[in-house]
Scaffold this motif. Structure first.
Motif, PDB file in Angstrom:
ATOM      1  N   ALA A   8      37.295  47.395  38.054  1.00 29.60           N
ATOM      2  CA  ALA A   8      37.261  48.218  39.260  1.00 29.60           C
ATOM      3  C   ALA A   8      37.789  47.436  40.458  1.00 29.60           C
ATOM      4  O   ALA A   8      37.620  46.215  40.530  1.00 29.60           O
ATOM      5  N   PRO A   9      38.410  48.124  41.411  1.00 30.56           N
ATOM      6  CA  PRO A   9      38.859  47.451  42.630  1.00 30.56           C
ATOM      7  C   PRO A   9      37.664  47.109  43.507  1.00 30.56           C
ATOM      8  O   PRO A   9      36.584  47.706  43.381  1.00 30.56           O
ATOM      9  N   MET A  10      37.852  46.159  44.406  1.00 34.30           N
ATOM     10  CA  MET A  10      36.751  45.752  45.271  1.00 34.30           C
ATOM     11  C   MET A  10      36.257  46.887  46.154  1.00 34.30           C
ATOM     12  O   MET A  10      35.082  46.940  46.505  1.00 34.30           O
ATOM     13  N   THR A  11      37.118  47.813  46.518  1.00 30.62           N
ATOM     14  CA  THR A  11      36.694  48.944  47.339  1.00 30.62           C
ATOM     15  C   THR A  11      35.653  49.793  46.619  1.00 30.62           C
ATOM     16  O   THR A  11      34.859  50.474  47.259  1.00 30.62           O
ATOM     17  N   THR A  12      35.660  49.751  45.287  1.00 29.30           N
ATOM     18  CA  THR A  12      34.620  50.431  44.517  1.00 29.30           C
ATOM     19  C   THR A  12      33.345  49.592  44.478  1.00 29.30           C
ATOM     20  O   THR A  12      32.236  50.123  44.618  1.00 29.30           O
ATOM     21  N   PHE A  13      33.490  48.267  44.320  1.00 25.13           N
ATOM     22  CA  PHE A  13      32.324  47.386  44.291  1.00 25.13           C
ATOM     23  C   PHE A  13      31.499  47.518  45.574  1.00 25.13           C
ATOM     24  O   PHE A  13      30.271  47.442  45.536  1.00 25.13           O
ATOM     25  N   TYR A  14      32.166  47.718  46.724  1.00 28.32           N
ATOM     26  CA  TYR A  14      31.444  47.830  47.986  1.00 28.32           C
ATOM     27  C   TYR A  14      30.495  49.029  47.991  1.00 28.32           C
ATOM     28  O   TYR A  14      29.520  49.069  48.735  1.00 28.32           O
ATOM     29  N   GLN A  15      30.786  50.037  47.164  1.00 30.24           N
ATOM     30  CA  GLN A  15      30.004  51.269  47.165  1.00 30.24           C
ATOM     31  C   GLN A  15      29.001  51.353  46.023  1.00 30.24           C
ATOM     32  O   GLN A  15      28.263  52.337  45.916  1.00 30.24           O
ATOM     33  N   LEU A  16      28.960  50.333  45.176  1.00 37.39           N
ATOM     34  CA  LEU A  16      28.043  50.362  44.037  1.00 37.39           C
ATOM     35  C   LEU A  16      26.607  50.085  44.467  1.00 37.39           C
ATOM     36  O   LEU A  16      26.367  49.331  45.406  1.00 37.39           O
ATOM     37  N   PRO A  17      25.646  50.656  43.755  1.00 41.38           N
ATOM     38  CA  PRO A  17      24.238  50.360  44.038  1.00 41.38           C
ATOM     39  C   PRO A  17      23.855  49.002  43.472  1.00 41.38           C
ATOM     40  O   PRO A  17      24.677  48.304  42.879  1.00 41.38           O
ATOM     41  N   ALA A  18      22.597  48.632  43.618  1.00 42.86           N
ATOM     42  CA  ALA A  18      22.100  47.364  43.082  1.00 42.86           C
ATOM     43  C   ALA A  18      22.017  47.436  41.565  1.00 42.86           C
ATOM     44  O   ALA A  18      21.984  48.517  40.964  1.00 42.86           O
ATOM     45  N   LEU A  19      21.985  46.275  40.920  1.00 45.98           N
ATOM     46  CA  LEU A  19      21.841  46.223  39.468  1.00 45.98           C
ATOM     47  C   LEU A  19      20.558  46.918  39.046  1.00 45.98           C
ATOM     48  O   LEU A  19      19.520  46.799  39.702  1.00 45.98           O
ATOM     49  N   GLY A  20      20.633  47.649  37.950  1.00 47.94           N
ATOM     50  CA  GLY A  20      19.477  48.379  37.456  1.00 47.94           C
ATOM     51  C   GLY A  20      19.383  49.804  37.973  1.00 47.94           C
ATOM     52  O   GLY A  20      18.590  50.596  37.466  1.00 47.94           O
ATOM     53  N   GLU A  21      20.210  50.135  38.953  1.00 48.38           N
ATOM     54  CA  GLU A  21      20.207  51.492  39.491  1.00 48.38           C
ATOM     55  C   GLU A  21      21.302  52.329  38.840  1.00 48.38           C
ATOM     56  O   GLU A  21      22.180  51.820  38.150  1.00 48.38           O
ATOM     57  N   THR A  22      21.252  53.631  39.082  1.00 45.61           N
ATOM     58  CA  THR A  22      22.193  54.556  38.471  1.00 45.61           C
ATOM     59  C   THR A  22      23.500  54.620  39.266  1.00 45.61           C
ATOM     60  O   THR A  22      23.478  54.695  40.496  1.00 45.61           O
ATOM     61  N   ALA A  23      24.610  54.581  38.545  1.00 47.20           N
ATOM     62  CA  ALA A  23      25.921  54.641  39.185  1.00 47.20           C
ATOM     63  C   ALA A  23      26.798  55.664  38.466  1.00 47.20           C
ATOM     64  O   ALA A  23      26.638  55.916  37.271  1.00 47.20           O
ATOM     65  N   PRO A  63      48.503  48.606  35.789  1.00 51.72           N
ATOM     66  CA  PRO A  63      47.108  48.789  36.204  1.00 51.72           C
ATOM     67  C   PRO A  63      46.529  47.604  36.969  1.00 51.72           C
ATOM     68  O   PRO A  63      45.807  47.791  37.949  1.00 51.72           O
ATOM     69  N   LYS A  64      46.852  46.356  36.543  1.00 48.77           N
ATOM     70  CA  LYS A  64      46.296  45.182  37.211  1.00 48.77           C
ATOM     71  C   LYS A  64      46.766  45.097  38.658  1.00 48.77           C
ATOM     72  O   LYS A  64      45.970  44.823  39.572  1.00 48.77           O
ATOM     73  N   LEU A  65      48.049  45.342  38.894  1.00 47.38           N
ATOM     74  CA  LEU A  65      48.572  45.296  40.255  1.00 47.38           C
ATOM     75  C   LEU A  65      48.013  46.447  41.088  1.00 47.38           C
ATOM     76  O   LEU A  65      47.709  46.275  42.272  1.00 47.38           O
ATOM     77  N   ALA A  66      47.849  47.615  40.462  1.00 44.00           N
ATOM     78  CA  ALA A  66      47.282  48.763  41.184  1.00 44.00           C
ATOM     79  C   ALA A  66      45.855  48.452  41.637  1.00 44.00           C
ATOM     80  O   ALA A  66      45.455  48.806  42.755  1.00 44.00           O
ATOM     81  N   VAL A  67      45.078  47.773  40.788  1.00 38.96           N
ATOM     82  CA  VAL A  67      43.720  47.375  41.155  1.00 38.96           C
ATOM     83  C   VAL A  67      43.754  46.381  42.311  1.00 38.96           C
ATOM     84  O   VAL A  67      42.942  46.459  43.247  1.00 38.96           O
ATOM     85  N   ALA A 115      52.319  44.843  55.410  1.00 35.52           N
ATOM     86  CA  ALA A 115      50.927  44.925  54.963  1.00 35.52           C
ATOM     87  C   ALA A 115      50.835  44.850  53.444  1.00 35.52           C
ATOM     88  O   ALA A 115      49.930  44.216  52.897  1.00 35.52           O
ATOM     89  N   LEU A 116      51.765  45.467  52.752  1.00 35.59           N
ATOM     90  CA  LEU A 116      51.722  45.480  51.290  1.00 35.59           C
ATOM     91  C   LEU A 116      52.079  44.136  50.675  1.00 35.59           C
ATOM     92  O   LEU A 116      51.512  43.742  49.653  1.00 35.59           O
ATOM     93  N   VAL A 117      53.013  43.403  51.278  1.00 34.63           N
ATOM     94  CA  VAL A 117      53.436  42.143  50.666  1.00 34.63           C
ATOM     95  C   VAL A 117      52.352  41.077  50.756  1.00 34.63           C
ATOM     96  O   VAL A 117      52.463  40.025  50.115  1.00 34.63           O
ATOM     97  N   ARG A 118      51.289  41.314  51.520  1.00 32.01           N
ATOM     98  CA  ARG A 118      50.179  40.362  51.574  1.00 32.01           C
ATOM     99  C   ARG A 118      49.290  40.461  50.338  1.00 32.01           C
ATOM    100  O   ARG A 118      48.461  39.592  50.091  1.00 32.01           O
ATOM    101  N   VAL A 119      49.451  41.530  49.565  1.00 30.67           N
ATOM    102  CA  VAL A 119      48.681  41.694  48.329  1.00 30.67           C
ATOM    103  C   VAL A 119      49.313  40.820  47.248  1.00 30.67           C
ATOM    104  O   VAL A 119      50.528  40.842  47.073  1.00 30.67           O
ATOM    105  N   PRO A 120      48.530  40.007  46.530  1.00 31.05           N
ATOM    106  CA  PRO A 120      49.104  39.143  45.496  1.00 31.05           C
ATOM    107  C   PRO A 120      49.829  39.957  44.430  1.00 31.05           C
ATOM    108  O   PRO A 120      49.298  40.946  43.935  1.00 31.05           O
TER     109      PRO A 120
END
Length: 206
Positions: free
Chosen positions: A30-45, A83-87, A109-114
């Motif tokens: 998952a991309p980091m933008t998804t990780f920011y919205q995830l709940p704590a471990l043990g919770e439902t996602a 997929p890896k670059l899209a993530v 802005a885009l060329v700053r992405v690895p």
């Protein structure tokens, strides 16, 4: 085709997470933008997913919002974008910021992405231009609040975890270390996910 997962969040190790669905553990990238919205471990996602099948692997990608998955699927249709670059792109910028970037022809802005060189960025601008014309941008984006996630205890483990996540996204180890060091200076008590977010934001806006 697996299109959606709803279960217990077991592990979070960017860019991978593990979600238990009725006793079956699904490993998802998952991309980091998804990780920011995830709940704590043990919770439902709940994750909207995309299954990428190649000759050597089957990879499951997950997204907190359907619009993020939609943009991911649009990105991987561009020549030279897998997929890896899209993530990586979706990790460095919020979905609606990517749309604005394309509409504004903001190649820098885009060329700053690895992994995104000037040619790839220009190709993205050309091929995404027509596809994103009808993309609706919200007047008030509730998915990306200005307030950062609640900070955790800052220590060496948090910094190491944040650096590892950036390296997994394609940044060089020395570059990742510098980015996290700069993020620590911005917020000395931030947790690992907040450090990653600050580091990626600085790359986009820098």
């Amino acid at each position: 085709m697996i299109g959606r997962l709803h279960g217990t969040l077991l592990e979070k190790q960017p860019p991978y997470l593990l979600i238990d669905v009725n006793g079956v553990g699904y490993e998802v990238q998952a991309p980091m933008t998804t990780f920011y919205q995830l709940p704590a471990l043990g919770e439902t996602a709940t994750l909207y997913t995309h299954l990428a099948v190649s000759e050597t692997a089957q990879q499951l990608f997950g997204f907190a919002q359907e619009r993020d998955r939609r943009l991911f699927r649009t990105l991987i249709k561009v020549s030279g974008v897998g997929p890896k670059l899209a993530v990586a792109i979706l990790s460095g910028m919020e979905t609606d910021d990517i749309v604005r970037c394309v509409r504004d022809d903001d190649v820098k802005a885009l060329v700053r992405v690895p992994g995104v060189g000037k040619k790839t960025a220009e190709r993205l601008m050309i091929e995404l231009g027509d596809r994103l014309k009808q993309w609706e941008l919200p007047r008030h984006d509730l998915l990306t609040p200005d307030v950062a996630p609640a900070p955790g205890n800052q220590d060496k483990d948090n910094q190491a975890e944040a650096e590892s996540a950036l390296i997994a996204l394609g940044y060089k180890p020395t570059e990742a270390a510098k980015m996290i060091a700069a993020a620590v200076r911005q917020d000395p008590v931030a947790g690992s996910e907040t450090l990653i977010r600050l580091a990626l934001r600085s790359m986009v806006s820098g």
